[in-house]
Design a protein around this motif. Structure first.
Motif, mmCIF file in Angstrom:
data_model
loop_
_atom_site.group_PDB
_atom_site.id
_atom_site.type_symbol
_atom_site.label_atom_id
_atom_site.label_comp_id
_atom_site.label_asym_id
_atom_site.label_seq_id
_atom_site.Cartn_x
_atom_site.Cartn_y
_atom_site.Cartn_z
ATOM 1 N N THR A 1 -1.286 3.259 -8.970
ATOM 2 C CA THR A 1 -2.003 4.376 -7.628
ATOM 3 C C THR A 1 -1.620 4.118 -6.559
ATOM 4 N N GLN A 2 -1.486 2.989 -5.671
ATOM 5 C CA GLN A 2 -1.215 3.277 -4.257
ATOM 6 C C GLN A 2 0.810 2.851 -4.204
ATOM 7 N N HIS A 3 0.749 2.412 -5.573
ATOM 8 C CA HIS A 3 2.888 2.818 -5.620
ATOM 9 C C HIS A 3 3.141 4.068 -5.602
ATOM 10 N N GLN A 4 2.163 4.940 -6.380
ATOM 11 C CA GLN A 4 2.259 6.341 -6.450
ATOM 12 C C GLN A 4 2.776 7.430 -4.705
ATOM 13 N N ARG A 5 1.287 6.363 -4.657
ATOM 14 C CA ARG A 5 0.733 7.517 -2.840
ATOM 15 C C ARG A 5 1.767 6.838 -2.017
ATOM 16 N N ALA A 6 2.761 5.661 -2.057
ATOM 17 C CA ALA A 6 4.217 5.488 -1.330
ATOM 18 C C ALA A 6 5.134 6.532 -1.643
ATOM 19 N N ARG A 7 5.489 6.354 -2.787
ATOM 20 C CA ARG A 7 6.542 6.879 -3.294
ATOM 21 C C ARG A 7 6.020 8.561 -3.327
ATOM 22 N N ALA A 8 5.004 8.760 -3.153
ATOM 23 C CA ALA A 8 4.786 10.722 -2.780
ATOM 24 C C ALA A 8 5.132 10.987 -1.107
ATOM 25 N N ARG A 9 5.342 9.467 -0.446
ATOM 26 C CA ARG A 9 4.647 10.056 0.607
ATOM 27 C C ARG A 9 6.205 9.639 1.557
ATOM 28 N N TYR A 10 7.322 8.355 0.311
ATOM 29 C CA TYR A 10 8.191 8.700 0.901
ATOM 30 C C TYR A 10 9.382 8.120 -0.116
ATOM 31 N N PRO A 11 9.659 9.620 -0.349
ATOM 32 C CA PRO A 11 10.614 9.624 -1.709
ATOM 33 C C PRO A 11 12.008 9.121 -1.631
ATOM 34 N N ASP A 12 12.297 8.599 -0.113
ATOM 35 C CA ASP A 12 14.225 8.897 -0.633
ATOM 36 C C ASP A 12 14.160 8.434 0.916
ATOM 37 N N THR A 13 13.820 7.205 1.362
ATOM 38 C CA THR A 13 14.382 6.589 3.184
ATOM 39 C C THR A 13 15.340 5.530 2.563
ATOM 40 N N ALA A 14 16.008 6.048 3.776
ATOM 41 C CA ALA A 14 17.024 4.917 3.438
ATOM 42 C C ALA A 14 16.724 3.276 4.312
ATOM 43 N N GLY A 15 17.330 2.259 3.340
ATOM 44 C CA GLY A 15 16.274 1.259 3.547
ATOM 45 C C GLY A 15 15.035 0.663 3.665
ATOM 46 N N LEU A 16 14.494 1.955 2.698
ATOM 47 C CA LEU A 16 12.978 1.327 1.808
ATOM 48 C C LEU A 16 12.852 1.519 0.500
ATOM 49 N N THR A 17 13.118 0.360 0.355
ATOM 50 C CA THR A 17 13.075 0.181 -1.414
ATOM 51 C C THR A 17 11.358 0.244 -2.065
ATOM 52 N N LEU A 18 10.797 0.944 -2.492
ATOM 53 C CA LEU A 18 9.571 0.662 -3.130
ATOM 54 C C LEU A 18 9.062 0.265 -4.410
ATOM 55 N N LEU A 19 8.282 -0.393 -4.809
ATOM 56 C CA LEU A 19 8.721 -1.333 -6.063
ATOM 57 C C LEU A 19 7.041 -1.494 -6.247
ATOM 58 N N HIS A 20 6.628 -1.849 -7.759
ATOM 59 C CA HIS A 20 5.515 -1.330 -8.427
ATOM 60 C C HIS A 20 5.645 -2.814 -9.508
ATOM 61 N N GLY A 21 5.007 -3.738 -8.855
ATOM 62 C CA GLY A 21 5.105 -4.931 -9.542
ATOM 63 C C GLY A 21 4.606 -6.193 -8.801
ATOM 64 N N GLY B 1 0.451 -1.110 -0.112
ATOM 65 C CA GLY B 1 0.026 -0.439 0.042
ATOM 66 C C GLY B 1 0.980 1.114 -0.202
ATOM 67 N N VAL B 2 0.811 2.192 1.044
ATOM 68 C CA VAL B 2 0.800 3.808 0.865
ATOM 69 C C VAL B 2 2.689 3.488 1.796
ATOM 70 N N VAL C 1 14.245 -2.914 4.339
ATOM 71 C CA VAL C 1 12.372 -3.389 4.053
ATOM 72 C C VAL C 1 11.959 -3.302 1.830
ATOM 73 N N ASP C 2 12.076 -4.260 1.129
ATOM 74 C CA ASP C 2 10.938 -4.124 -0.111
ATOM 75 C C ASP C 2 9.652 -4.573 -0.178
ATOM 76 N N ALA C 3 9.166 -3.160 -0.657
ATOM 77 C CA ALA C 3 8.095 -3.118 0.042
ATOM 78 C C ALA C 3 7.219 -2.949 -1.786
ATOM 79 N N ILE C 4 6.714 -4.238 -1.781
ATOM 80 C CA ILE C 4 5.740 -4.081 -2.993
ATOM 81 C C ILE C 4 4.239 -3.910 -3.389
ATOM 82 N N ASP C 5 3.694 -3.507 -4.251
ATOM 83 C CA ASP C 5 1.967 -3.545 -4.590
ATOM 84 C C ASP C 5 2.187 -3.784 -6.087
ATOM 85 N N ALA C 6 0.843 -4.305 -6.464
ATOM 86 C CA ALA C 6 0.516 -4.356 -7.940
ATOM 87 C C ALA C 6 -0.133 -3.326 -7.978
ATOM 88 N N SER C 7 -0.131 -2.486 -7.073
ATOM 89 C CA SER C 7 -1.558 -0.982 -7.619
ATOM 90 C C SER C 7 -0.594 -0.324 -8.121
#
Length: 225
Positions: free
Chosen positions: A83-103, A59-60, A75-81
């Motif tokens: 729009t949810q990935h877009q919300r997550a990237r807007a919230r955490y644009p550059d957090t060390a240790g957190l990788t946001l994945l869409h897929g 999610g976000v 943490v790798d955080a993956i979401d298939a949506s």
């Protein structure tokens, strides 16, 4: 449409709804496995500092960010949506240790470096478990651990199935919006069979009930021997 396609479209619409409303959510300091503040929190995962972790259906990204920020996980955080990935990237644009994945989680697990720990909060019912569970086993290192929560009894009082089949459930949003989903709401023996058949050992199953309401969840912990 397959259940996975229906559910992916549902979470795409869900994310778009909240993007349109510019929904602002507070940060979390624990994992609520059923979403209403009861039951085990983050401590159910045990020690996660220094571990390589995957958040399925993130999610976000609030739970993933909490594990990075407060518990020292990577943490790798993956979401298939999208729009949810877009919300997550807007919230955490550059957090060390957190990788946001869409897929797609199943596709990601097929090629990713194995994880020490994989968890999912109320996500497993939205993906065909006969595809997801073997993929999770493949994506865990030996002695790696899995934690997930799943709907057991709906708000209408409908209980789980002992067959791997879907049923129609609704995501209800503000403004009277109802989004249809096809969920795998399975009983504990069926989930246990799927997990053990794929090669996991089930360590614990917790029951979370929602006060006077009929809705309840089950929270599973398992490991790959």
């Amino acid at each position: 449409m397959t259940a996975d396609e229906v559910n992916r479209a549902a979470w795409q619409e869900y994310g778009q709804h909240h993007l349109h409303r510019q929904t602002d959510l507070p940060e979390v300091d624990r994992i609520d496995w059923a979403g209403w503040g009861t039951g085990p929190g983050t401590e159910f995962l045990g020690r996660v500092a220094g571990l390589r972790v995957l958040d399925l259906g993130s999610g976000v990204g609030r739970h993933a960010a909490h594990l990075v920020r407060d518990h020292g996980a990577t943490v790798d955080a993956i979401d298939a949506s999208a729009t949810q990935h877009q919300r997550a990237r807007a919230r955490y644009p550059d957090t060390a240790g957190l990788t946001l994945l869409h897929g797609d989680a199943v596709e990601h697990l097929a090629s990713a470096e194995p994880y020490d720990l994989i968890y999912a909060v109320s996500v497993f019912p939205f993906v065909d478990p006969e595809h997801l569970v073997p993929a999770v086993v493949h994506g865990l290192r030996p002695q790696g651990r899995l934690f997930f929560s799943t709907l057991h009894t709906s708000v209408t009082g409908q209980g789980p199935s002992n067959e791997v089949v879907t049923r129609r459930e609704l995501i209800r949003l503000t403004g009277g919006v109802e989004i249809p989903t096809d969920m795998f709401v399975l009983d504990t023996p069926t989930w246990t069979r799927l997990l053990t058949h794929a090669g996991l050992i089930v360590d614990d199953v917790l029951t979370l009930n929602h006060g006077e309401a009929p809705v309840s969840y089950r929270v599973f912990s398992a490991h790959r021997p």
